[in-house]
Write a protein that holds these residues in place. Structure first.
Motif, short mmCIF file in Angstrom:
data_model
loop_
_atom_site.label_atom_id
_atom_site.label_comp_id
_atom_site.label_asym_id
_atom_site.label_seq_id
_atom_site.Cartn_x
_atom_site.Cartn_y
_atom_site.Cartn_z
N ASN A 365 -8.36 5.88 -6.07
CA ASN A 365 -8.06 6.81 -5.21
C ASN A 365 -7.60 8.31 -5.35
OD1 ASN A 365 -7.56 4.66 -3.13
ND2 ASN A 365 -5.39 4.22 -3.62
N HIS A 369 -9.76 10.37 -3.02
CA HIS A 369 -8.99 11.09 -1.96
C HIS A 369 -8.86 12.58 -2.42
CE1 HIS A 369 -9.14 7.41 0.32
NE2 HIS A 369 -8.58 6.62 -0.75
N ASP A 393 -1.49 13.27 -9.73
CA ASP A 393 -2.70 14.24 -9.43
C ASP A 393 -2.20 15.59 -8.47
OD1 ASP A 393 -3.44 13.94 -6.38
OD2 ASP A 393 -3.43 12.00 -6.74
N ILE A 398 -0.85 12.76 0.01
CA ILE A 398 -0.99 11.70 1.30
C ILE A 398 -0.55 12.01 2.68
CG2 ILE A 398 -0.60 9.23 2.03
CD1 ILE A 398 -0.28 8.61 -1.11
N LEU A 402 1.19 8.89 7.03
CA LEU A 402 0.67 7.62 6.43
C LEU A 402 1.79 7.10 5.26
CD1 LEU A 402 -1.83 5.65 5.96
CD2 LEU A 402 -2.74 7.54 4.41
N VAL A 406 1.72 3.33 3.31
CA VAL A 406 0.28 3.31 2.52
C VAL A 406 0.16 1.99 1.64
CG1 VAL A 406 1.44 4.51 0.29
CG2 VAL A 406 -0.63 5.00 1.10
N ALA A 411 -4.16 0.29 5.77
CA ALA A 411 -3.60 1.60 6.33
C ALA A 411 -4.53 2.59 5.28
CB ALA A 411 -2.14 1.57 5.88
N ARG A 412 -5.00 3.45 6.19
CA ARG A 412 -5.77 4.36 5.18
C ARG A 412 -5.96 6.22 6.02
NH1 ARG A 412 -11.83 2.50 6.31
NH2 ARG A 412 -11.40 1.38 8.18
N GLY A 413 -5.88 7.06 5.44
CA GLY A 413 -6.09 8.37 5.97
C GLY A 413 -7.75 8.27 6.28
N SER A 423 -13.98 3.54 1.84
CA SER A 423 -12.69 3.29 1.88
C SER A 423 -12.55 1.89 2.67
CB SER A 423 -11.85 4.53 2.56
OG SER A 423 -10.76 3.99 2.79
N THR A 424 -11.55 0.95 2.36
CA THR A 424 -11.13 -0.21 3.23
C THR A 424 -9.82 -0.08 3.70
OG1 THR A 424 -10.54 -1.39 0.97
CG2 THR A 424 -12.82 -1.43 1.61
N GLY A 425 -8.94 0.61 3.11
CA GLY A 425 -7.43 0.62 3.14
C GLY A 425 -6.89 -0.77 2.55
N GLY A 427 -6.98 -1.02 -0.87
CA GLY A 427 -6.82 -0.81 -2.34
C GLY A 427 -5.39 -0.88 -2.88
N LEU A 428 -4.46 -0.11 -2.10
CA LEU A 428 -2.94 -0.13 -2.36
C LEU A 428 -2.16 -1.48 -2.06
CD1 LEU A 428 -2.29 3.62 -1.52
CD2 LEU A 428 -2.37 2.46 -3.83
N1 LIG Z 1 -3.98 10.00 -4.79
C1 LIG Z 1 -4.36 10.15 -3.44
N2 LIG Z 1 -4.26 11.18 -2.75
C2 LIG Z 1 -4.35 11.38 -1.44
N3 LIG Z 1 -4.33 10.35 -0.68
C3 LIG Z 1 -4.41 9.18 -1.04
C4 LIG Z 1 -4.18 8.83 -2.55
N4 LIG Z 1 -4.18 7.51 -2.83
C5 LIG Z 1 -4.16 7.04 -1.57
N5 LIG Z 1 -4.27 8.03 -0.59
C6 LIG Z 1 -4.23 7.71 0.96
O1 LIG Z 1 -3.71 6.30 1.25
C7 LIG Z 1 -4.83 5.30 1.90
C8 LIG Z 1 -4.87 4.03 1.41
O2 LIG Z 1 -5.39 3.87 0.06
P1 LIG Z 1 -5.79 2.64 -0.24
O3 LIG Z 1 -5.09 1.66 0.22
O4 LIG Z 1 -6.43 2.67 -1.48
O5 LIG Z 1 -7.19 2.56 0.96
P2 LIG Z 1 -8.45 3.22 0.60
O6 LIG Z 1 -8.70 3.83 -0.81
O7 LIG Z 1 -9.55 1.94 0.61
O8 LIG Z 1 -8.55 4.16 1.84
C9 LIG Z 1 -6.25 6.05 1.57
O9 LIG Z 1 -6.85 6.07 2.59
C10 LIG Z 1 -5.58 7.62 1.27
O10 LIG Z 1 -5.78 8.42 2.66
#
Ligand SMILES: Nc1ncnc2c1ncn2[C@@H]1O[C@H](COP(=O)(O)OP(=O)(O)O)[C@@H](O)[C@H]1O
Ligand SMILES: [Mg+2]
Length: 467
Positions: A365, A369, A393, A398, A402, A406, A411-413, A423-425, A427-428
């Motif tokens: 991420n 991102h 970072d 974010i 969102l 998150v 859930a993803r931006g 991106s799959t949304g 990861g977190l």
């Molecule tokens: N370090 C980061 N900086 C900015 N945005 C982030 C960061 N980590 C996560 N995000 C936001 O959170 C959303 C969800 O993350 P995640 O669940 O990993 O899904 P993905 O990475 O597949 O989009 C991302 O789509 C992004 O918009």
């Protein structure tokens, strides 16, 4: 109850006393009227006496008072004494005797040393007034005695009833405490996840429909049966859905691998392909890769949801972090990767492969991102009995809308950059599920220029050197 009983006793006591007062006084008054009636007739038959000597007609009782008044003067006054005793002195009571109205109505008077008397005065045809009196001492004594006995019995009865009442109420309500204890035990069960069982029930003897408490117990049991069944049905359908997702993901893996493989073969094949076709094949390949990642993530989440047990190994988090940062550096060489490790290796209890995935997702991420040149600092430390992993970072952060969601699935931006990055949304969501399954927690703070993911895991009590 004791208060009500006290009130009842009071009413009975007052009624008894009032009735007794009326009855006893009316008896005294009857005797007095009879005694007074004897006076003028009896006097005729008495021998003449000295003027100051009291005279008593026959039939009068001991203690009877007799006085003869004439022209507002006491001719004689006296009390019939006990045989052989000197009659008491009536000297100071003349004023009282003269004040008795001569209307033949008995009244009570205080005669000093003689005590209370019931007096009646009658006027004779010749104008003389005869006062006759009877002592009230005995009547008063009886009344006091009855009052005393009623009060004493009341106090004793209240104390006894109070004590017995407490014992009886405690005993009859004991089943209710047992029912309450059952309800408390149920409230302490974990019902929100996993295999749900409701083994707690109110005992048979406390669930007897014929008593009020038994009805409560029986109702509680019926409710527990009902809730238990509902939970089981919910659990079954949830398991079914999870199983379906896991099976579907698993089944998709093979055809996806085939698609990827065929695309690659056709792209690399010896025959020259028109540039549009080559482009299409590259797209097929990359989309198949993306879908594989998605399917893998879904499978992992479905397995975590199913509560599949994770390994409980001693994992050197420091080592894992070094490897993950080095991988991230290889994938994103234009980012500025920083490591912040303590001297002593940090060891946690957990599943090494899953923790590796947590690190990969967080670092992925921070790489995908944020724009190139972003500084990413990965820190590991120990705080109390917890190991703390921080990924910081200085990227754009974010989006505020969102941020609260998150860690939720999908859930993803939707910046075009993250889409391109596969991106799959999920990861977190995986980070959250893995960390929670290992007894830890994950939190995020984010503002433009500063995004911090903090993972806390139970630290191992062993030291790395012992591994
Ligand atoms: N370090 C980061 N900086 C900015 N945005 C982030 C960061 N980590 C996560 N995000 C936001 O959170 C959303 C969800 O993350 P995640 O669940 O990993 O899904 P993905 O990475 O597949 O989009 C991302 O789509 C992004 O918009
Ligand atoms: Mg991600």
């Amino acid at each position: 109850m004791v208060g009500l009983l006290a009130l009842a006793f009071l009413i009975v006591g007052v009624a008894t006393e009032a009735t007794l007062v009326r009855a006893l006084y009316s008896r005294v008054d009857d005797q007095l009227t009879a005694a007074a009636a004897r006076v003028p007739r009896g006097l005729d038959r008495l021998p003449p006496l000295s003027p100051r000597e009291p005279r008593f007609p026959p039939g009068q009782v001991i203690g009877t008072l007799a006085a003869h008044l004439r022209y507002g003067q006491v001719v004689y006054a006296g009390v019939l004494p006990e045989q052989g005793q000197t009659p008491p002195d009536l000297g100071g009571q003349e004023a009282t005797l003269l004040s008795v109205p001569a209307d033949a109505v008995p009244r009570s008077y205080d005669l000093g040393e003689l005590g209370d008397y019931r007096l009646v005065a009658r006027r004779m045809p010749d104008g003389d007034v005869f006062v006759t009196g009877l002592p009230l001492a005995e009547t008063r004594e009886t009344l006091y005695l009855v009052a005393l006995v009623v009060a004493g019995v009341t106090v004793l009865a209240l104390a006894g009833v109070g004590y017995l009442g407490v014992v009886i109420v405690r005993r009859t309500l004991r089943p209710l405490s047992r029912v309450a204890a059952t309800a408390t035990r149920v409230s302490q069960l974990r019902l929100d996840r996993g295999e749900v069982e409701l083994p707690q029930r109110v005992a048979e003897r406390d669930a007897d429909d014929r008593t009020e408490v038994g009805q409560v117990g029986a109702a509680l049991n019926r409710m527990l049966d009902h809730v238990g069944n509902a939970l089981q049905v919910r659990q079954a359908s949830e398991t079914q859905v999870r199983q379906f997702v896991a099976d579907a993901s698993h089944e998709l893996r093979t055809p996806l691998a085939a698609i990827r493989g065929y695309a690659e073969v056709s792209r690399r094949g010896g025959q020259p392909v028109p540039p549009e076709v080559a482009h299409v094949l590259r797209r097929v390949e990359s989309e198949a890769e993306r879908m594989t990642a998605l399917v893998e993530d879904m499978l992992l989440l479905a397995r975590l949801d199913a509560g599949r047990p994770l390994a409980h190994d001693q994992v050197d988090l420091s080592m894992l972090t070094v490897d993950a940062v080095s991988d991230a550096h290889a994938a994103g060489p234009r980012h500025d990767w920083q490591l912040d490790l303590p001297e002593e290796p940090v060891v946690v209890v957990g599943d090494s492969a899953r923790l590796q995935q947590v690190l990969a997702n967080l670092l992925g991420n921070a790489r995908t991102h944020t724009p190139e040149g972003t500084r990413v600092t990965v820190g590991v430390g120990v705080s109390g009995r917890e190991a703390v992993l921080r990924v910081v970072d200085n990227g754009p952060g974010i989006p505020a809308e969102l941020l609260p969601h998150v860690f939720e699935r999908f859930a993803r931006g939707d910046s075009s950059r993250s889409r391109a990055a596969g991106s799959t949304g999920l990861g977190l969501a995986i980070v959250h599920a893995v960390v929670a399954a290992q007894g830890g927690s994950v939190a995020v703070e984010s503002a433009p220029g500063r995004t911090i993911f903090t993972v806390r895991l139970p630290a191992s009590t062993h030291r790395a050197a012992e591994l």
